[in-house]
Design a protein around this motif. Structure first.
Motif, PDB file in Angstrom:
ATOM      1  N   THR A  65       0.834  -1.208   0.000  1.00 13.28           N
ATOM      2  CA  THR A  65       0.000   0.000   0.000  1.00 13.28           C
ATOM      3  C   THR A  65       0.864   1.252   0.000  1.00 13.28           C
ATOM      4  N   LEU A  66       1.894   1.257   0.829  1.00 12.40           N
ATOM      5  CA  LEU A  66       2.758   2.433   0.938  1.00 12.40           C
ATOM      6  C   LEU A  66       3.437   2.745  -0.391  1.00 12.40           C
ATOM      7  N   PHE A  67       4.056   1.747  -1.002  1.00 11.68           N
ATOM      8  CA  PHE A  67       4.835   2.026  -2.209  1.00 11.68           C
ATOM      9  C   PHE A  67       3.964   2.294  -3.434  1.00 11.68           C
ATOM     10  N   SER A  68       2.685   1.926  -3.368  1.00  8.72           N
ATOM     11  CA  SER A  68       1.770   2.272  -4.457  1.00  8.72           C
ATOM     12  C   SER A  68       1.101   3.624  -4.246  1.00  8.72           C
ATOM     13  N   SER A  69       1.463   4.314  -3.162  1.00  9.85           N
ATOM     14  CA  SER A  69       0.928   5.651  -2.896  1.00  9.85           C
ATOM     15  C   SER A  69       1.387   6.628  -3.978  1.00  9.85           C
ATOM     16  N   PRO A  70       0.643   7.711  -4.204  1.00 12.72           N
ATOM     17  CA  PRO A  70       1.072   8.723  -5.188  1.00 12.72           C
ATOM     18  C   PRO A  70       2.469   9.242  -4.876  1.00 12.72           C
ATOM     19  N   LEU A  71       3.232   9.523  -5.917  1.00 10.05           N
ATOM     20  CA  LEU A  71       4.609   9.979  -5.748  1.00 10.05           C
ATOM     21  C   LEU A  71       4.688  11.213  -4.860  1.00 10.05           C
ATOM     22  N   GLU A  72       3.777  12.158  -5.077  1.00 12.89           N
ATOM     23  CA  GLU A  72       3.832  13.391  -4.288  1.00 12.89           C
ATOM     24  C   GLU A  72       3.597  13.123  -2.806  1.00 12.89           C
ATOM     25  N   ASP A  73       2.813  12.078  -2.493  1.00 12.52           N
ATOM     26  CA  ASP A  73       2.563  11.737  -1.100  1.00 12.52           C
ATOM     27  C   ASP A  73       3.819  11.156  -0.458  1.00 12.52           C
ATOM     28  N   LYS A  74       4.571  10.350  -1.224  1.00 17.86           N
ATOM     29  CA  LYS A  74       5.827   9.793  -0.704  1.00 17.86           C
ATOM     30  C   LYS A  74       6.895  10.875  -0.605  1.00 17.86           C
ATOM     31  N   GLN A  75       6.957  11.773  -1.589  1.00 13.93           N
ATOM     32  CA  GLN A  75       7.960  12.842  -1.563  1.00 13.93           C
ATOM     33  C   GLN A  75       7.766  13.770  -0.373  1.00 13.93           C
ATOM     34  N   ARG A  76       6.544  13.892   0.081  1.00 15.79           N
ATOM     35  CA  ARG A  76       6.269  14.715   1.261  1.00 15.79           C
ATOM     36  C   ARG A  76       6.952  14.131   2.497  1.00 15.79           C
ATOM     37  N   CYS A  77       7.308  12.863   2.434  1.00 17.65           N
ATOM     38  CA  CYS A  77       7.927  12.165   3.565  1.00 17.65           C
ATOM     39  C   CYS A  77       9.381  11.832   3.280  1.00 17.65           C
ATOM     40  N   LYS A  78      10.039  12.633   2.470  1.00 19.09           N
ATOM     41  CA  LYS A  78      11.389  12.346   2.008  1.00 19.09           C
ATOM     42  C   LYS A  78      12.357  12.146   3.177  1.00 19.09           C
ATOM     43  N   ILE A  79      13.286  11.208   3.001  1.00 19.61           N
ATOM     44  CA  ILE A  79      14.212  10.858   4.071  1.00 19.61           C
ATOM     45  C   ILE A  79      15.090  12.042   4.470  1.00 19.61           C
ATOM     46  N   GLU A  80      15.319  12.140   5.774  1.00 19.33           N
ATOM     47  CA  GLU A  80      16.144  13.210   6.333  1.00 19.33           C
ATOM     48  C   GLU A  80      17.365  12.600   7.022  1.00 19.33           C
ATOM     49  N   LYS A  81      18.201  13.465   7.578  1.00 22.06           N
ATOM     50  CA  LYS A  81      19.426  12.992   8.217  1.00 22.06           C
ATOM     51  C   LYS A  81      19.162  12.128   9.449  1.00 22.06           C
ATOM     52  N   ASN A  82      17.937  12.169   9.974  1.00 31.52           N
ATOM     53  CA  ASN A  82      17.618  11.293  11.098  1.00 31.52           C
ATOM     54  C   ASN A  82      17.333   9.863  10.638  1.00 31.52           C
ATOM     55  N   ASN A  83      17.501   9.622   9.332  1.00 29.21           N
ATOM     56  CA  ASN A  83      17.359   8.291   8.742  1.00 29.21           C
ATOM     57  C   ASN A  83      15.920   7.797   8.770  1.00 29.21           C
ATOM     58  N   ARG A  84      14.967   8.716   8.709  1.00 35.73           N
ATOM     59  CA  ARG A  84      13.552   8.360   8.687  1.00 35.73           C
ATOM     60  C   ARG A  84      12.906   8.951   7.438  1.00 35.73           C
ATOM     61  N   GLY A  85      12.018   8.165   6.834  1.00 34.90           N
ATOM     62  CA  GLY A  85      11.277   8.657   5.685  1.00 34.90           C
ATOM     63  C   GLY A  85      11.506   7.847   4.421  1.00 34.90           C
ATOM     64  N   TRP A  86      11.013   8.390   3.309  1.00 34.97           N
ATOM     65  CA  TRP A  86      11.019   7.698   2.026  1.00 34.97           C
ATOM     66  C   TRP A  86      12.274   8.023   1.227  1.00 34.97           C
ATOM     67  N   SER A  87      12.858   6.986   0.631  1.00 38.96           N
ATOM     68  CA  SER A  87      13.987   7.164  -0.288  1.00 38.96           C
ATOM     69  C   SER A  87      13.597   6.561  -1.629  1.00 38.96           C
ATOM     70  N   GLY A  88      13.768   7.330  -2.697  1.00 38.93           N
ATOM     71  CA  GLY A  88      13.376   6.897  -4.021  1.00 38.93           C
ATOM     72  C   GLY A  88      14.477   6.135  -4.738  1.00 38.93           C
ATOM     73  N   MET A  89      14.175   5.775  -5.976  1.00 34.03           N
ATOM     74  CA  MET A  89      15.125   5.022  -6.796  1.00 34.03           C
ATOM     75  C   MET A  89      16.467   5.742  -6.878  1.00 34.03           C
ATOM     76  N   HIS A  90      17.551   5.034  -6.647  1.00 39.46           N
ATOM     77  CA  HIS A  90      18.932   5.511  -6.746  1.00 39.46           C
ATOM     78  C   HIS A  90      19.328   6.495  -5.635  1.00 39.46           C
ATOM     79  N   THR A  91      18.456   6.684  -4.633  1.00 38.71           N
ATOM     80  CA  THR A  91      18.795   7.613  -3.548  1.00 38.71           C
ATOM     81  C   THR A  91      19.935   7.085  -2.691  1.00 38.71           C
ATOM     82  N   GLU A  92      19.902   5.794  -2.423  1.00 39.07           N
ATOM     83  CA  GLU A  92      20.922   5.174  -1.573  1.00 39.07           C
ATOM     84  C   GLU A  92      21.933   4.431  -2.441  1.00 39.07           C
TER      85      GLU A  92
END
Length: 375
Positions: A65-92
């Motif tokens: 369910t999470l990964f099929s969410s709209p891209l903009e909804d996942k981007q709103r939760c983009k990973i931060e330096k606290n190592n929490r949140g969403w990371s997209g393709m090729h981010t890591e």
């Protein structure tokens, strides 16, 4: 096809199990007594006593369910330096020295929950399920502490709960519940299976890691310890090793992280692993997409990972164990090179300092952007 890794299967939850005997089995699998045949991984027989089958199935459904969410909804939760949140393709980029591009995967990292509520932004699609996620994360941490207590018993640590106390759930730490999604090769046209991997070669950062996988999904491989300067050999790690096919759930794969290896002067070993496209040795025919046990890498791949870390302020000084103190490090210097540990000499770190050092190496773009903004 390369031979699958010979990883022991241990039942730590049997009602009649003797703790001292289980601890002995665990440590024989993980200590440096026969490096040529040990991988730093074990399977835990999944009886459902520690983490229920229903909890695991529900977590996989929430991941879809999470990964099929709209891209903009996942981007709103983009990973931060606290190592929490969403990371997209090729981010890591787990193996920046050899990878052409970053990992072919998406990830979502969940930090602590407070009163069954997330303490970070999460996609709207999973907001109604926060209590379920919190309960699953807590069950994972409890299982890790159970294992850590067994380590304390097996190593003769004084007190035996030295490790488990350092991982008390109420203390701030780098522990993370991670959902991972690997798109099928057919959806990643820029991938070159003869050059690229879904997730680069790496060893984990923390104390211990729990890995949950779905039957039939191939890709995980462990680096075999070379006996000479020959090319690296990768051994596939089946989801269901022989003898577990009829179990209600696949066994949980557990491995040692670099922090615990460092903390115990290398007595407990961490092991390099990766996720490949073909599920086969890099030197073999990369067009093959089926492993010997009928697992396939042609489909999407989902996994659930729990990375367990000590409290942030825990000093990684000498473990109060005669067995650890008397261990001379063995081939620790060589192992550091093989596992890409970023420290070559012994020094006391806190758990949080260790984690931040590793994250900076993996999330190049995130940290480079911050450095540029400071200038």
């Amino acid at each position: 096809m390369p031979e699958a890794a010979a990883i022991p299967i241990i039942d730590i939850s049997a009602e009649e199990a003797d703790q001292a005997q289980v601890a002995k089995e665990l440590l024989f699998s993980w200590t440096r007594v026969a490096a040529a045949v040990e991988y730093g991984f074990i399977y835990i027989k999944n009886s459902g006593r520690d983490i229920s089958v229903e909890q695991i199935e529900n977590a996989f459904n929430l991941s879809r369910t999470l990964f099929s969410s709209p891209l903009e909804d996942k981007q709103r939760c983009k990973i931060e330096k606290n190592n929490r949140g969403w990371s997209g393709m090729h981010t890591e980029t787990l193996d920046p020295e050899t990878q052409r591009v970053g990992d072919f995967k998406e990830g979502f990292n969940f930090g602590p929950f407070a009163g069954s509520k997330a303490t970070q932004p999460i996609p709207a699609s999973i907001e109604p399920h926060q209590a379920e996620l919190a309960a699953f994360r807590f069950a994972c941490h409890s299982l890790c502490r159970k294992l850590l207590l067994l380590f304390g018993i097996g190593l003769g640590v004084s007190p035996p709960d030295f490790f488990s106390t350092a991982h008390a759930p109420e203390k701030p730490s780098g522990s993370i519940l991670r959902f991972l999604y690997y798109p099928p090769p057919s959806s990643t046209p820029t991938a070159r299976p003869d050059q690229d991997v879904r997730a680069g070669a790496h060893s984990d950062y923390g104390s211990i890691t729990l890995l949950f996988r779905l039957r039939g999904q191939a890709g995980l491989e462990i680096l075999k310890t070379p006996s000479s300067p020959s090319p690296p050999e990768w051994a596939p790690v089946p989801v269901c090793p022989p003898g577990t096919e009829a179990d209600p759930a696949s066994p949980i794969l557990v491995n040692i992280g670099d922090l615990l290896s460092y903390w115990t002067n290398g007595l407990l070993r961490s092991t390099v692993h990766r996720v490949s496209f073909a599920g086969s040795d890099s030197n073999s025919d990369s067009s093959s997409t089926t492993t010997p046990n009928s697992e396939s890498s042609t489909d999407p791949r989902y996994s659930l990972v729990y990375f367990c870390h000590p409290a942030d302020d825990t000093p990684l000084s000498a473990v109060p164990s005669e067995r650890v103190r008397s261990f001379n490090g063995g081939d620790l210097a060589d192992a550091d090179a093989k596992t890409k540990n970023p420290y070559a000499e012994r020094k006391v770190l806190t758990a949080n300092e260790h984690l931040q050092m590793r994250l900076r190496a993996s999330y190049l773009e995130l940290y480079d952007r911050e450095d540029r903004e400071k200038k």
